[in-house]
Motif scaffolding. Structure first.
Motif, mmCIF file in Angstrom:
data_model
loop_
_atom_site.group_PDB
_atom_site.id
_atom_site.type_symbol
_atom_site.label_atom_id
_atom_site.label_comp_id
_atom_site.label_asym_id
_atom_site.label_seq_id
_atom_site.Cartn_x
_atom_site.Cartn_y
_atom_site.Cartn_z
ATOM 1 N N ALA A 1 50.305 -12.966 38.933
ATOM 2 C CA ALA A 1 49.545 -11.993 39.713
ATOM 3 C C ALA A 1 49.934 -10.565 39.351
ATOM 4 N N PHE A 2 50.990 -10.402 38.561
ATOM 5 C CA PHE A 2 51.475 -9.056 38.272
ATOM 6 C C PHE A 2 50.525 -8.219 37.420
ATOM 7 N N PRO A 3 49.765 -8.792 36.480
ATOM 8 C CA PRO A 3 48.794 -7.951 35.773
ATOM 9 C C PRO A 3 47.742 -7.357 36.708
ATOM 10 N N VAL A 4 47.297 -8.122 37.675
ATOM 11 C CA VAL A 4 46.311 -7.621 38.630
ATOM 12 C C VAL A 4 46.928 -6.535 39.501
ATOM 13 N N LEU A 5 48.169 -6.730 39.914
ATOM 14 C CA LEU A 5 48.867 -5.737 40.727
ATOM 15 C C LEU A 5 49.072 -4.442 39.943
ATOM 16 N N ALA A 6 49.457 -4.552 38.687
ATOM 17 C CA ALA A 6 49.651 -3.358 37.862
ATOM 18 C C ALA A 6 48.319 -2.647 37.606
ATOM 19 N N ALA A 7 47.265 -3.401 37.386
ATOM 20 C CA ALA A 7 45.950 -2.785 37.165
ATOM 21 C C ALA A 7 45.460 -2.075 38.425
ATOM 22 N N ALA A 8 45.654 -2.691 39.573
ATOM 23 C CA ALA A 8 45.243 -2.050 40.827
ATOM 24 C C ALA A 8 46.056 -0.788 41.079
ATOM 25 N N THR B 1 47.433 1.134 38.791
ATOM 26 C CA THR B 1 46.976 2.144 37.837
ATOM 27 C C THR B 1 45.658 2.760 38.286
ATOM 28 N N ALA B 2 44.755 1.935 38.773
ATOM 29 C CA ALA B 2 43.483 2.452 39.270
ATOM 30 C C ALA B 2 43.700 3.368 40.473
ATOM 31 N N LEU B 3 44.578 2.977 41.371
ATOM 32 C CA LEU B 3 44.865 3.826 42.532
ATOM 33 C C LEU B 3 45.552 5.126 42.120
ATOM 34 N N LEU B 4 46.402 5.079 41.103
ATOM 35 C CA LEU B 4 47.002 6.315 40.595
ATOM 36 C C LEU B 4 45.930 7.252 40.059
#
Length: 129
Positions: free
Chosen positions: A83-90, A92-95
């Protein structure tokens, strides 16, 4: 790497010709500078690949009749699911959205991104290499 070097040399030549033609017909220098930098970057990659070819010799991919198993290396470990790729992508998008909408969203993005990156790094830390 000989073919890759020739490919990037061709890309560099294309950018050089494009920069010359663009610089001749255009009145603004920004496009000419961008094309010239693109030419230099692709020439740098071509030079690097050419040097590696000279140092290491031909690769199995450079030979026409090389069997497939010659180029095969060790098979790496690929995680089944995470699940960590999805967490990192989210995160990054929020940043990115936080840079537009405000500091509060940027901080939320950082709070989501940091666990995502740490999870990426340490998820299989106890696994033997």
């Amino acid at each position: 790497m000989k073919a890759e070097s020739a490919l990037f040399a061709g890309v560099s030549l294309f950018f050089a010709v494009s920069a010359l033609v663009y610089g001749w017909f255009s009145a603004e220098p920004a496009g000419t500078a961008a094309l010239a930098v693109s030419c230099l970057m692709s020439a740098l990659v071509a030079f690097f690949l050419w040097q590696r070819h000279r140092k290491d010799g031909p690769l199995p991919q450079d030979e026409k009749e090389a069997p497939v198993h010659v180029a095969a290396g060790p098979v790496a470990f690929f995680p089944p699911s995470s699940a960590f790729p999805v967490l990192a992508a989210a995160g990054t998008a929020l940043l990115g959205l936080g840079a537009v909408y405000g500091l509060w969203l940027f901080l939320i993005g950082a709070g989501v991104l940091v666990p995502g990156i740490l999870g990426f790094v340490f998820q299989y830390g106890s696994r033997d290499a």
